[in-house]
Write a protein that holds these residues in place. Structure first.
Motif, PDB file in Angstrom:
ATOM      1  N   GLN A  10       0.886  -1.391   0.144  1.00 20.80           N
ATOM      2  CA  GLN A  10      -0.102  -0.075   0.217  1.00 20.80           C
ATOM      3  C   GLN A  10       0.723   1.203   0.055  1.00 20.80           C
ATOM      4  O   GLN A  10       0.160   2.140  -0.481  1.00 20.80           O
ATOM      5  CB  GLN A  10      -1.035   0.171   1.243  1.00 20.80           C
ATOM      6  CG  GLN A  10      -1.816  -1.208   1.182  1.00 20.80           C
ATOM      7  CD  GLN A  10      -2.795  -0.966   2.557  1.00 20.80           C
ATOM      8  OE1 GLN A  10      -3.131   0.124   3.082  1.00 20.80           O
ATOM      9  NE2 GLN A  10      -3.273  -2.314   2.890  1.00 20.80           N
ATOM     10  N   ASP A  11       2.064   1.163   0.538  1.00 21.84           N
ATOM     11  CA  ASP A  11       2.781   2.401   0.812  1.00 21.84           C
ATOM     12  C   ASP A  11       4.253   2.560  -0.062  1.00 21.84           C
ATOM     13  O   ASP A  11       4.827   3.630   0.365  1.00 21.84           O
ATOM     14  CB  ASP A  11       3.124   2.727   2.269  1.00 21.84           C
ATOM     15  CG  ASP A  11       2.012   2.634   3.124  1.00 21.84           C
ATOM     16  OD1 ASP A  11       0.900   2.984   2.730  1.00 21.84           O
ATOM     17  OD2 ASP A  11       2.174   2.084   4.324  1.00 21.84           O
ATOM     18  N   THR A  12       4.196   1.978  -1.089  1.00 18.74           N
ATOM     19  CA  THR A  12       5.378   1.976  -1.887  1.00 18.74           C
ATOM     20  C   THR A  12       5.050   2.466  -3.285  1.00 18.74           C
ATOM     21  O   THR A  12       5.730   2.724  -3.962  1.00 18.74           O
ATOM     22  CB  THR A  12       6.109   0.790  -2.268  1.00 18.74           C
ATOM     23  OG1 THR A  12       5.205  -0.349  -2.732  1.00 18.74           O
ATOM     24  CG2 THR A  12       6.663   0.167  -0.755  1.00 18.74           C
ATOM     25  N   ARG A  13       3.830   2.914  -3.451  1.00 20.63           N
ATOM     26  CA  ARG A  13       3.225   3.361  -4.807  1.00 20.63           C
ATOM     27  C   ARG A  13       3.688   4.764  -5.357  1.00 20.63           C
ATOM     28  O   ARG A  13       4.083   4.530  -6.382  1.00 20.63           O
ATOM     29  CB  ARG A  13       1.841   3.438  -4.790  1.00 20.63           C
ATOM     30  CG  ARG A  13       1.243   4.388  -4.025  1.00 20.63           C
ATOM     31  CD  ARG A  13      -0.249   4.645  -4.185  1.00 20.63           C
ATOM     32  NE  ARG A  13      -1.015   3.504  -3.509  1.00 20.63           N
ATOM     33  CZ  ARG A  13      -1.470   3.141  -2.443  1.00 20.63           C
ATOM     34  NH1 ARG A  13      -1.453   4.304  -1.751  1.00 20.63           N
ATOM     35  NH2 ARG A  13      -2.109   2.083  -2.124  1.00 20.63           N
ATOM     36  N   GLU A  14       4.455   5.468  -4.547  1.00 20.66           N
ATOM     37  CA  GLU A  14       5.104   6.596  -5.076  1.00 20.66           C
ATOM     38  C   GLU A  14       6.503   6.618  -5.063  1.00 20.66           C
ATOM     39  O   GLU A  14       7.121   7.451  -5.462  1.00 20.66           O
ATOM     40  CB  GLU A  14       4.748   7.687  -3.766  1.00 20.66           C
ATOM     41  CG  GLU A  14       3.185   8.307  -3.429  1.00 20.66           C
ATOM     42  CD  GLU A  14       2.716   8.614  -4.892  1.00 20.66           C
ATOM     43  OE1 GLU A  14       3.233   9.300  -5.808  1.00 20.66           O
ATOM     44  OE2 GLU A  14       1.316   8.416  -5.071  1.00 20.66           O
ATOM     45  N   GLU A  15       7.034   5.413  -4.959  1.00 19.15           N
ATOM     46  CA  GLU A  15       8.498   5.175  -5.091  1.00 19.15           C
ATOM     47  C   GLU A  15       8.909   4.460  -6.278  1.00 19.15           C
ATOM     48  O   GLU A  15       8.369   3.471  -6.729  1.00 19.15           O
ATOM     49  CB  GLU A  15       9.198   4.145  -3.764  1.00 19.15           C
ATOM     50  CG  GLU A  15      10.354   3.678  -3.777  1.00 19.15           C
ATOM     51  CD  GLU A  15      11.398   5.028  -4.071  1.00 19.15           C
ATOM     52  OE1 GLU A  15      12.160   5.553  -5.204  1.00 19.15           O
ATOM     53  OE2 GLU A  15      11.598   5.943  -3.169  1.00 19.15           O
ATOM     54  N   ARG A  16       9.376   5.219  -7.182  1.00 23.96           N
ATOM     55  CA  ARG A  16       9.756   4.714  -8.580  1.00 23.96           C
ATOM     56  C   ARG A  16      10.811   3.505  -8.564  1.00 23.96           C
ATOM     57  O   ARG A  16      10.815   2.670  -9.558  1.00 23.96           O
ATOM     58  CB  ARG A  16      10.142   5.706  -9.509  1.00 23.96           C
ATOM     59  CG  ARG A  16       8.976   6.586  -9.866  1.00 23.96           C
ATOM     60  CD  ARG A  16       9.900   7.880 -10.579  1.00 23.96           C
ATOM     61  NE  ARG A  16      10.415   7.558 -11.786  1.00 23.96           N
ATOM     62  CZ  ARG A  16      11.314   8.030 -12.489  1.00 23.96           C
ATOM     63  NH1 ARG A  16      11.230   9.453 -12.163  1.00 23.96           N
ATOM     64  NH2 ARG A  16      11.658   7.680 -13.655  1.00 23.96           N
ATOM     65  N   VAL A  54       5.442  -5.739  -6.451  1.00 20.77           N
ATOM     66  CA  VAL A  54       6.257  -4.531  -6.556  1.00 20.77           C
ATOM     67  C   VAL A  54       7.356  -4.413  -7.570  1.00 20.77           C
ATOM     68  O   VAL A  54       7.348  -3.252  -7.777  1.00 20.77           O
ATOM     69  CB  VAL A  54       6.573  -4.114  -5.093  1.00 20.77           C
ATOM     70  CG1 VAL A  54       7.675  -3.115  -4.767  1.00 20.77           C
ATOM     71  CG2 VAL A  54       5.321  -3.982  -3.993  1.00 20.77           C
ATOM     72  N   ILE A  99       6.221  -4.358 -11.297  1.00 18.31           N
ATOM     73  CA  ILE A  99       5.674  -3.132 -11.716  1.00 18.31           C
ATOM     74  C   ILE A  99       6.946  -2.166 -12.138  1.00 18.31           C
ATOM     75  O   ILE A  99       6.987  -1.409 -12.884  1.00 18.31           O
ATOM     76  CB  ILE A  99       4.549  -2.610 -10.623  1.00 18.31           C
ATOM     77  CG1 ILE A  99       3.475  -3.327 -10.536  1.00 18.31           C
ATOM     78  CG2 ILE A  99       4.596  -0.907 -10.996  1.00 18.31           C
ATOM     79  CD1 ILE A  99       2.825  -3.096  -9.330  1.00 18.31           C
ATOM     80  N   ARG A 100       7.890  -2.053 -10.901  1.00 22.71           N
ATOM     81  CA  ARG A 100       9.101  -1.131 -11.271  1.00 22.71           C
ATOM     82  C   ARG A 100       9.924  -1.425 -12.315  1.00 22.71           C
ATOM     83  O   ARG A 100      10.380  -0.778 -13.280  1.00 22.71           O
ATOM     84  CB  ARG A 100       9.821  -0.908 -10.061  1.00 22.71           C
ATOM     85  CG  ARG A 100       9.387   0.312  -9.294  1.00 22.71           C
ATOM     86  CD  ARG A 100       8.137  -0.179  -8.314  1.00 22.71           C
ATOM     87  NE  ARG A 100       7.469   0.614  -7.492  1.00 22.71           N
ATOM     88  CZ  ARG A 100       6.417   0.412  -6.784  1.00 22.71           C
ATOM     89  NH1 ARG A 100       5.875  -0.749  -7.004  1.00 22.71           N
ATOM     90  NH2 ARG A 100       6.061   1.408  -5.815  1.00 22.71           N
ATOM     91  N   ASN A 154       8.503  -0.593 -15.512  1.00 24.43           N
ATOM     92  CA  ASN A 154       8.621   0.753 -16.030  1.00 24.43           C
ATOM     93  C   ASN A 154       9.895   1.017 -16.497  1.00 24.43           C
ATOM     94  O   ASN A 154      10.206   1.753 -17.402  1.00 24.43           O
ATOM     95  CB  ASN A 154       8.272   1.574 -14.549  1.00 24.43           C
ATOM     96  CG  ASN A 154       7.075   1.683 -14.348  1.00 24.43           C
ATOM     97  OD1 ASN A 154       5.923   1.563 -14.995  1.00 24.43           O
ATOM     98  ND2 ASN A 154       6.563   1.978 -12.904  1.00 24.43           N
TER      99      ASN A 154
END
Length: 412
Positions: A32-38, A187, A190-191, A194
């Motif tokens: 939930q809390d790593t979505r802003e970390e690229r 996690v 997804i990265r 990208n």
């Protein structure tokens, strides 16, 4: 360091399913809390610090990924206790055939092992199976475990954890770390996707165009007008060379030529928009006040690189390569052009056409680099250049004043 189940995991009501075996604050954070970390490396560092705070004695951790990159087969992200940043190492193609890789736990995982575990405190009578274990033991690590991470379509990557506490990981620690793998898989995939998208775009359309596309410039006809110094280069007699030489030799010759031309262009701030068979199109945006000077530096360094390549080709009995370059300056339309389903991010406009005509003219006047007067005036480099006079160019009503590039030593 005391491991606390309460610190790492909370209670939950019984539910159907097998994962997670226990609710966990760290799992909540991963999902939930790593979505802003690229960046994956930052997530790994944060994860390891959270694990230690929860009492899991992780002293070293790695993530190993296979990538789609023209230079690198894969990369390793390494964290050690006390580090605020992870170390990232890239590996070239062929590393998977080296003795170092073949004699490693990584090879076991890539060959299908579901887990590799090693007690680092007790080497055993014959010593450790891998030199890596000796290195980790020397660092004070006591236990090591590696697992595959499965991305979409069976893409296999690796996560490893090593303990620094006496006795290594307990079975409770191992169960807790294993419980992280599904979340870590999501996690990281997804990265990694990208990163792969960015890498693929940079590889095929260049850094600036790739950023434009990733920012949403994907509509046909979308674009902007930019001022640029334009360079168009073409290899001479390539058809004859490709007819005479085996395919692999031709590809190697062509790649060597493009390396010699491209590296100086990119080094000096130029952007290669496309390779066109045996030619290339590059621009140096005039937003950089040194664009014209940088273009000239790139040409000089490319000439030296091609000369060195030709010496090597001669020693190996291969063809000496010759090329022609046309240079102009002006406004170009920079954006998406093509069909409804297949677009090319490129530049068009009269300025591009003039650079192309100048490149063609090099065949007629037997000079490798021709520049328009407009470029020479903007660059302020007329001193030392050789004026060849005015020439008619196809598609233009007026003749264009043309200069030949003289050797850098003659230009002061």
């Amino acid at each position: 360091m005391q491991f606390s189940t309460q610190a790492a995991a909370g209670s939950r009501d019984e539910r159907d399913g097998i994962w997670p075996t226990k609710r966990s604050k760290i799992l909540d954070w991963l999902i939930q809390d790593t979505r802003e970390e690229r960046f994956i490396d930052n997530i790994l560092v944060d994860l390891c610090k959270r694990l230690r705070a929860a009492g899991v004695p992780v002293g070293r951790a790695t993530l190993h990924f296979r990538t789609l990159h023209p230079q690198w087969l894969g990369a390793r992200i390494l964290w050690r206790k006390g580090l605020d940043e992870a170390d990232i190492t890239t590996f070239s193609y062929g590393v998977e055939k080296t003795p170092q890789f073949l004699s490693s736990p990584m090879n076991e995982i890539f060959n299908g092992a579901l887990e590799v575990r090693q007690n680092l405190e007790q080497p055993g009578p014959g010593g450790f199976a891998y030199a890596l274990y000796d290195e980790m033991r020397a660092e004070g690590l006591t236990d090591y475990i590696a697992w595959p991470i499965y991305h979409t379509l069976g893409k296999r990557h690796i996560a490893t954890f090593a303990a620094d506490a006496p006795g290594g990981f307990t079975e409770e620690h191992v169960a807790f770390l294993r419980d992280l793998l599904p979340a870590l898989t999501l996690v990281t995939e997804i990265r990694l996707k990208n990163i792969l998208a960015r890498t693929m775009l940079r590889t095929y359309v260049g850094p600036h165009a790739s950023e434009q596309i990733l920012a949403g410039a994907t509509t046909r006809g979308s674009g902007t007008t930019v001022g640029a110094a334009i360079l168009i280069c073409d290899l001479r007699d390539f058809t004859t060379i490709s007819d005479m030489w085996p395919r692999d030799d031709v590809i190697e010759l062509l790649n060597g030529y493009f390396d010699a031309m491209s590296e100086p262009i990119e080094k000096h701030g130029g952007e290669i928009l496309k390779f066109m068979g045996d030619g290339l199109l590059a621009i140096f945006p005039l937003s950089n006040p040194d664009a014209c000077a940088n273009l000239l530096r790139a040409i000089d360094e490319a000439a030296a690189a091609v000369a060195a390549l030709n010496e090597e080709n001669s020693r190996n009995g291969r063809e000496v390569l010759r090329y022609g370059v046309g240079v102009h300056v002006g406004d170009v339309m920079y954006g998406n052009i093509g069909s409804r389903t297949r677009l090319d991010f490129t530049v068009i406009g009269p300025a591009v056409n003039i650079a192309s005509r100048l490149e063609t003219l090099t065949k007629e006047v037997k000079r490798p680099v021709l520049l328009s007067k407009a470029f020479v005036d903007m660059a302020g480099c007329e001193v030392g250049m050789e004026s060849l006079g005015a020439f008619p160019l196809k598609g233009l009503d007026e003749r264009v004043d043309v200069f030949a590039l003289t050797p850098a030593a003659n230009r002061g």
